[in-house]
Design a protein around this motif. Structure first.
Motif, PDB file in Angstrom:
ATOM      1  N   ALA A  40      -2.202 -38.465  -4.573  1.00 43.11           N
ATOM      2  CA  ALA A  40      -1.935 -38.355  -3.137  1.00 43.11           C
ATOM      3  C   ALA A  40      -2.510 -37.064  -2.569  1.00 43.11           C
ATOM      4  CB  ALA A  40      -0.429 -38.429  -2.884  1.00 43.11           C
ATOM      5  N   LEU A  41      -2.324 -35.961  -3.284  1.00 48.76           N
ATOM      6  CA  LEU A  41      -2.851 -34.676  -2.838  1.00 48.76           C
ATOM      7  C   LEU A  41      -4.371 -34.713  -2.757  1.00 48.76           C
ATOM      8  CD1 LEU A  41      -2.524 -31.664  -2.161  1.00 48.76           C
ATOM      9  CD2 LEU A  41      -2.383 -31.210  -4.620  1.00 48.76           C
ATOM     10  N   GLU A  42      -5.019 -35.234  -3.798  1.00 49.76           N
ATOM     11  CA  GLU A  42      -6.483 -35.320  -3.803  1.00 49.76           C
ATOM     12  C   GLU A  42      -6.996 -36.153  -2.637  1.00 49.76           C
ATOM     13  OE1 GLU A  42      -8.856 -34.031  -5.749  1.00 49.76           O
ATOM     14  OE2 GLU A  42      -7.540 -32.971  -7.154  1.00 49.76           O
ATOM     15  N   LEU A  43      -6.361 -37.290  -2.405  1.00 46.96           N
ATOM     16  CA  LEU A  43      -6.815 -38.197  -1.349  1.00 46.96           C
ATOM     17  C   LEU A  43      -6.592 -37.608   0.041  1.00 46.96           C
ATOM     18  CD1 LEU A  43      -5.515 -41.437  -3.039  1.00 46.96           C
ATOM     19  CD2 LEU A  43      -7.903 -41.070  -2.337  1.00 46.96           C
ATOM     20  N   THR A 101      -6.330 -29.077 -17.907  1.00 49.90           N
ATOM     21  CA  THR A 101      -5.493 -27.902 -18.105  1.00 49.90           C
ATOM     22  C   THR A 101      -5.788 -26.827 -17.067  1.00 49.90           C
ATOM     23  OG1 THR A 101      -5.383 -28.366 -20.481  1.00 49.90           O
ATOM     24  CG2 THR A 101      -4.831 -26.142 -19.788  1.00 49.90           C
ATOM     25  N   ARG A 102      -7.041 -26.620 -16.801  1.00 49.19           N
ATOM     26  CA  ARG A 102      -7.422 -25.587 -15.834  1.00 49.19           C
ATOM     27  C   ARG A 102      -7.087 -26.006 -14.401  1.00 49.19           C
ATOM     28  NH1 ARG A 102     -13.052 -24.073 -19.088  1.00 49.19           N
ATOM     29  NH2 ARG A 102     -11.949 -23.138 -20.873  1.00 49.19           N
ATOM     30  N   LEU A 103      -7.242 -27.293 -14.100  1.00 49.98           N
ATOM     31  CA  LEU A 103      -6.883 -27.798 -12.777  1.00 49.98           C
ATOM     32  C   LEU A 103      -5.397 -27.635 -12.525  1.00 49.98           C
ATOM     33  CD1 LEU A 103      -7.440 -29.354 -10.149  1.00 49.98           C
ATOM     34  CD2 LEU A 103      -7.329 -31.477 -11.488  1.00 49.98           C
ATOM     35  N   LEU A 104      -4.592 -27.968 -13.514  1.00 45.85           N
ATOM     36  CA  LEU A 104      -3.143 -27.798 -13.392  1.00 45.85           C
ATOM     37  C   LEU A 104      -2.790 -26.348 -13.070  1.00 45.85           C
ATOM     38  CD1 LEU A 104      -0.442 -29.225 -15.756  1.00 45.85           C
ATOM     39  CD2 LEU A 104      -0.542 -26.788 -15.380  1.00 45.85           C
ATOM     40  N   LYS A 105      -3.367 -25.431 -13.821  1.00 48.87           N
ATOM     41  CA  LYS A 105      -3.064 -24.008 -13.613  1.00 48.87           C
ATOM     42  C   LYS A 105      -3.589 -23.525 -12.255  1.00 48.87           C
ATOM     43  CE  LYS A 105      -3.090 -23.074 -18.585  1.00 48.87           C
ATOM     44  NZ  LYS A 105      -3.798 -22.425 -19.721  1.00 48.87           N
ATOM     45  N   ASP A 106      -4.751 -24.030 -11.859  1.00 47.32           N
ATOM     46  CA  ASP A 106      -5.298 -23.654 -10.549  1.00 47.32           C
ATOM     47  C   ASP A 106      -4.404 -24.141  -9.416  1.00 47.32           C
ATOM     48  OD1 ASP A 106      -7.433 -22.413 -11.742  1.00 47.32           O
ATOM     49  OD2 ASP A 106      -8.853 -24.049 -11.390  1.00 47.32           O
ATOM     50  N   PRO A 364      -0.657 -32.325 -18.513  1.00 41.60           N
ATOM     51  CA  PRO A 364      -1.995 -31.936 -18.075  1.00 41.60           C
ATOM     52  C   PRO A 364      -2.867 -33.102 -17.626  1.00 41.60           C
ATOM     53  CG  PRO A 364      -1.870 -31.885 -20.471  1.00 41.60           C
ATOM     54  CD  PRO A 364      -0.485 -32.186 -19.978  1.00 41.60           C
ATOM     55  N   LEU A 365      -2.840 -34.233 -18.372  1.00 43.95           N
ATOM     56  CA  LEU A 365      -3.794 -35.302 -18.090  1.00 43.95           C
ATOM     57  C   LEU A 365      -3.575 -35.947 -16.724  1.00 43.95           C
ATOM     58  CD1 LEU A 365      -4.211 -37.116 -21.532  1.00 43.95           C
ATOM     59  CD2 LEU A 365      -5.741 -35.474 -20.434  1.00 43.95           C
ATOM     60  N   SER A 366      -2.339 -35.956 -16.243  1.00 44.04           N
ATOM     61  CA  SER A 366      -2.091 -36.525 -14.922  1.00 44.04           C
ATOM     62  C   SER A 366      -2.862 -35.790 -13.837  1.00 44.04           C
ATOM     63  CB  SER A 366      -0.592 -36.505 -14.611  1.00 44.04           C
ATOM     64  OG  SER A 366      -0.086 -35.174 -14.691  1.00 44.04           O
ATOM     65  N   ALA A 367      -3.121 -34.511 -14.050  1.00 45.03           N
ATOM     66  CA  ALA A 367      -3.857 -33.734 -13.046  1.00 45.03           C
ATOM     67  C   ALA A 367      -5.282 -34.252 -12.890  1.00 45.03           C
ATOM     68  CB  ALA A 367      -3.859 -32.257 -13.430  1.00 45.03           C
ATOM     69  N   ILE A 368      -5.978 -34.449 -14.026  1.00 47.80           N
ATOM     70  CA  ILE A 368      -7.357 -34.910 -13.926  1.00 47.80           C
ATOM     71  C   ILE A 368      -7.417 -36.389 -13.556  1.00 47.80           C
ATOM     72  CG2 ILE A 368      -7.531 -35.385 -16.411  1.00 47.80           C
ATOM     73  CD1 ILE A 368     -10.324 -34.162 -14.020  1.00 47.80           C
ATOM     74  N   VAL A 369      -6.448 -37.187 -14.012  1.00 49.26           N
ATOM     75  CA  VAL A 369      -6.437 -38.598 -13.651  1.00 49.26           C
ATOM     76  C   VAL A 369      -6.216 -38.764 -12.147  1.00 49.26           C
ATOM     77  CG1 VAL A 369      -5.164 -40.771 -13.889  1.00 49.26           C
ATOM     78  CG2 VAL A 369      -5.793 -39.463 -15.924  1.00 49.26           C
ATOM     79  N   GLY A 370      -5.305 -37.979 -11.584  1.00 48.51           N
ATOM     80  CA  GLY A 370      -5.125 -38.009 -10.138  1.00 48.51           C
ATOM     81  C   GLY A 370      -6.396 -37.655  -9.402  1.00 48.51           C
ATOM     82  N   ARG A 371      -7.147 -36.713  -9.935  1.00 45.41           N
ATOM     83  CA  ARG A 371      -8.407 -36.321  -9.294  1.00 45.41           C
ATOM     84  C   ARG A 371      -9.439 -37.437  -9.360  1.00 45.41           C
ATOM     85  NH1 ARG A 371     -10.932 -30.441  -9.371  1.00 45.41           N
ATOM     86  NH2 ARG A 371      -9.477 -30.456  -7.606  1.00 45.41           N
ATOM     87  N   PHE A 384     -14.044 -41.712 -13.073  1.00 42.26           N
ATOM     88  CA  PHE A 384     -12.938 -42.651 -13.255  1.00 42.26           C
ATOM     89  C   PHE A 384     -13.276 -43.678 -14.334  1.00 42.26           C
ATOM     90  CE2 PHE A 384     -11.043 -46.760 -12.322  1.00 42.26           C
ATOM     91  CZ  PHE A 384      -9.712 -46.467 -12.119  1.00 42.26           C
ATOM     92  N   ASP A 385     -14.505 -44.153 -14.337  1.00 39.31           N
ATOM     93  CA  ASP A 385     -14.894 -45.209 -15.263  1.00 39.31           C
ATOM     94  C   ASP A 385     -14.907 -44.751 -16.716  1.00 39.31           C
ATOM     95  OD1 ASP A 385     -15.088 -47.075 -13.264  1.00 39.31           O
ATOM     96  OD2 ASP A 385     -17.258 -46.882 -13.020  1.00 39.31           O
ATOM     97  N   VAL A 386     -15.013 -43.458 -16.963  1.00 44.84           N
ATOM     98  CA  VAL A 386     -14.898 -42.977 -18.341  1.00 44.84           C
ATOM     99  C   VAL A 386     -13.512 -43.307 -18.892  1.00 44.84           C
ATOM    100  CG1 VAL A 386     -14.944 -40.940 -19.841  1.00 44.84           C
ATOM    101  CG2 VAL A 386     -16.594 -41.146 -17.958  1.00 44.84           C
ATOM    102  N   PHE A 387     -12.492 -43.045 -18.103  1.00 47.87           N
ATOM    103  CA  PHE A 387     -11.137 -43.426 -18.515  1.00 47.87           C
ATOM    104  C   PHE A 387     -10.987 -44.946 -18.547  1.00 47.87           C
ATOM    105  CE2 PHE A 387     -10.084 -39.058 -17.156  1.00 47.87           C
ATOM    106  CZ  PHE A 387      -9.287 -38.666 -18.228  1.00 47.87           C
ATOM    107  N   ALA A 388     -11.546 -45.627 -17.556  1.00 52.86           N
ATOM    108  CA  ALA A 388     -11.376 -47.079 -17.473  1.00 52.86           C
ATOM    109  C   ALA A 388     -12.030 -47.800 -18.645  1.00 52.86           C
ATOM    110  CB  ALA A 388     -11.940 -47.588 -16.148  1.00 52.86           C
ATOM    111  N   ARG A 389     -13.027 -47.180 -19.285  1.00 51.00           N
ATOM    112  CA  ARG A 389     -13.697 -47.819 -20.422  1.00 51.00           C
ATOM    113  C   ARG A 389     -12.927 -47.703 -21.729  1.00 51.00           C
ATOM    114  NH1 ARG A 389     -18.583 -45.828 -17.870  1.00 51.00           N
ATOM    115  NH2 ARG A 389     -18.567 -43.956 -19.171  1.00 51.00           N
ATOM    116  N   ILE A 390     -11.877 -46.909 -21.770  1.00 48.95           N
ATOM    117  CA  ILE A 390     -11.071 -46.823 -22.998  1.00 48.95           C
ATOM    118  C   ILE A 390     -10.476 -48.202 -23.266  1.00 48.95           C
ATOM    119  CG2 ILE A 390      -9.059 -45.777 -24.097  1.00 48.95           C
ATOM    120  CD1 ILE A 390      -9.482 -43.322 -22.340  1.00 48.95           C
ATOM    121  N   PRO A 391     -10.697 -48.775 -24.447  1.00 50.83           N
ATOM    122  CA  PRO A 391     -10.185 -50.128 -24.708  1.00 50.83           C
ATOM    123  C   PRO A 391      -8.672 -50.129 -24.930  1.00 50.83           C
ATOM    124  CG  PRO A 391     -11.213 -49.241 -26.688  1.00 50.83           C
ATOM    125  CD  PRO A 391     -11.460 -48.238 -25.589  1.00 50.83           C
ATOM    126  N   HIS A 392      -8.002 -51.093 -24.319  1.00 47.23           N
ATOM    127  CA  HIS A 392      -6.550 -51.219 -24.484  1.00 47.23           C
ATOM    128  C   HIS A 392      -6.196 -52.683 -24.707  1.00 47.23           C
ATOM    129  CE1 HIS A 392      -5.278 -47.123 -23.558  1.00 47.23           C
ATOM    130  NE2 HIS A 392      -6.240 -47.103 -22.648  1.00 47.23           N
TER     131      HIS A 392
END
Length: 419
Positions: A40-43, A101-106, A364-371, A384-392
C-alpha cells in the motif's frame, strides 16, 4: 497471560474506522500486516489511490505476533534454494534478500518508526551436522555472491556471546537484526496513511470477484478496484481455496520473562544479536529493550488455542538453566504460513496479486515483496516475475488434509531433531 508483550508495550495506535458503503479505489489491499502495508505504501507513493482492509486491527496477525527477527536469505538456505530454482534465479533472489533487509531499515529511519531496531542475528548449531550445514552456507554465499557479512563463531568462542553450552557453533549475520514487530507494523500504517492510503479496520472481506474491475465485499460495504492485493497469509481464511492449499498455517508461541535488568542480561547474552537455532521445530530468542528474554518456538506448543508457555519455558531452561527462578509475564501465540519448499509464494491471477508463505522470513522479505508488487501494478513486472517463477505445489489433499499432514510432519521432524 492472554495479552502479548507486544500489545502491552505497543506505541500509540490510530483507530481506523470500519468500511461502510460502496467505495472506489485504484487498488484494494486485503490485510493489514507487513506485506499489505508495504504494498500500500509503495503504491500510494507511486500515485495510486489505495484502500486497505483489515479484518481485525493493524498487526493483528503474524506481523504483530512474530519473533521480530531479521535474517538474510531464505529458510531452506541458499544451497537448497539453488537446487529448487537454479543458480541464476537464486542469485537474483539473494539480491532481493539483501535489498529487503536494507529497505526495511531505510523505511524505519525515513519514517521515524520507533520499533527498537537492533543489529545482528546468530544461527546456532544444535548438532555437528547443523554446524556443517551452516559452514557450507557461509562458503557458498561468500563464493557465489561475495557476501562478507557472515562471521563464523566456534564452540570455544561462543561462550563469549551466549551463556549456554547447548550449541556447537554459530553463524553471525551482521546484516541481520531484530525489532519490536507490532510497533514496526503500526509505524508502517502511519507511513501509509501519510502517503494517502485509506485504511479500514474491523472490515473482514467475505468475497473477492475478479473481472474488468474487481469487487471486494465486506459485511457492511464493498470496494471496486482495478487491482487487488491479497496479503492475508496465514490468516487468509476461505478467500481463496487455491492459495490456501499451497500453505499450512503453523502455530508458533513466544514467552516473555519478567524484566531481568541490564546486569543479569549481560550474563546471559553478551551480544545484541537475536538467536535462532537450526532445528526444524526451532527455538528463537532475543532480549527486549526493557531487558526481558523473549523466547519463541514453532509447532506443538499450542493446544486448542490455550497458550500457557509451559512447554516453551522448558525449552528456555534447556538453553538457560540459570533462569529457573525467573517468572514468565507473558505468553502468546499466532500462526505463520509455510509452503512445501519453504520459499515465498508470490503471484497473480488476472487483476489479483498475492503473497504468502514466507516460512519464517516474513519480517524482511515482506518489504521487498511489497515493493515488487507495487512495481508490477505500475507496469514493470520484471522483478515481480522472479518471485512468481518460484515453483509451488499445493499440499496433497488441499486444505482438508493440512492438519493431518502437519501432525505427521511434527512427529517426523521432532524425531529428526531429537536424533
Amino acid at each position: 497471560m492472554s495479552v502479548s508483550y507486544y500489545d502491552a508495550s505497543a506505541n500509540t495506535r490510530a483507530d481506523f474506522p470500519h468500511l461502510a458503503g460502496e467505495m472506489r479505489a485504484d487498488v484494494c489491499v486485503i490485510g493489514g500486516g507487513y506485506t499489505g502495508l508495504s504494498a500500500a505504501l509503495e503504491l500510494a507513493e507511486k500515485g495510486f489511490a489505495v484502500t486497505l482492509l483489515e479484518a481485525e486491527r493493524i498487526g493483528f496477525g503474524a506481523s504483530g505476533r512474530n519473533g521480530g527477527q531479521i535474517a538474510t536469505g531464505y529458510t531452506p538456505g541458499m544451497v537448497d534454494t539453488q537446487e529448487i530454482v537454479g543458480p541464476d534465479e537464486t542469485a537474483r533472489l539473494w539480491k532481493f534478500s539483501i535489498e529487503a533487509t536494507r529497505l526495511l531499515k531505510d523505511r524505519i529511519a525515513s519514517h521515524n518508526i520507533d520499533c527498537d531496531l537492533r543489529h545482528g542475528e546468530l544461527y546456532a548449531a544444535v548438532k555437528p551436522r547443523h554446524r556443517d550445514w551452516l559452514l557450507e552456507e557461509l562458503t557458498h554465499c561468500e563464493k557465489a555472491y561475495g557476501y562478507e557479512r557472515y562471521k563464523w563463531i566456534d564452540r570455544e568462542d561462543l561462550g563469549n556471546h551466549l551463556a549456554t553450552d547447548r550449541y556447537c557453533g554459530a553463524l553471525l549475520d551482521e546484516e541481520g537484526g531484530h525489532l519490536h514487530p507490532l510497533n514496526y507494523a503500526l509505524g508502517l500504517s502511519m507511513a501509509a496513511t501519510a502517503a494517502g492510503v485509506t485504511i479500514y479496520e474491523n472490515s473482514r472481506v467475505t468475497e473477492v470477484t475478479d473481472g474488468r474491475t474487481a469487487r471486494v465485499i465486506t459485511a457492511a460495504g464493498s470496494v471496486t478496484a482495478d487491482y487487488v492485493v491479497l496479503a492475508g497469509n496465514a490468516y487468509l481464511g476461505d478467500l481463496s481455496k487455491t492459495l490456501a492449499a499451497k500453505i499450512i498455517p503453523v502455530d508458533t508461541c513466544i514467552i516473555a520473562t519478567e524484566p531481568l535488568g541490564a546486569a543479569r542480561t549481560k550474563t546471559l547474552m553478551m551480544t545484541d544479536a537475536c538467536v535462532s537455532d537450526t532445528n526444524f521445530n526451532l527455538d528463537y530468542f532475543r532480549m527486549s529493550a526493557d531487558y526481558r528474554l523473549l523466547y519463541g518456538g514453532r509447532d506443538k506448543l499450542i493446544s486448542d488455542g490455550n497458550v500457557t508457555g509451559a512447554a516453551l519455558r522448558r525449552n528456555m531452561l534447556a538453553t538457560f538453566p540459570q533462569l529457573e527462578d525467573v517468572k514468565i509475564d507473558y505468553a502468546w501465540g499466532g500462526k505463520v504460513a509455510i509452503t512445501r519448499n519453504m520459499l515465498p509464494d508470490v503471484g497473480r491471477c488476472g487483476s489479483i496479486y498475492y503473497a504468502q508463505g514466507y516460512s519464517g522470513q516474513g519480517v524482511p522479505l515482506s518489504a521487498i515483496v511489497g515493493r515488487v508488487i507495487g512495481e508490477a501494478i505500475a507496469g514493470d513486472a520484471g522483478r515481480f516475475d522472479v518471485f512468481a517463477r518460484i515453483p509451488h505445489k499445493p499440499f496433497p489433499g488441499g486444505t482438508a488434509l493440512r492438519v493431518p499432514l502437519l501432525t505427521l510432519a511434527r512427529l517426523y521432524y521432532g524425531l529428526r531433531d531429537a536424533l
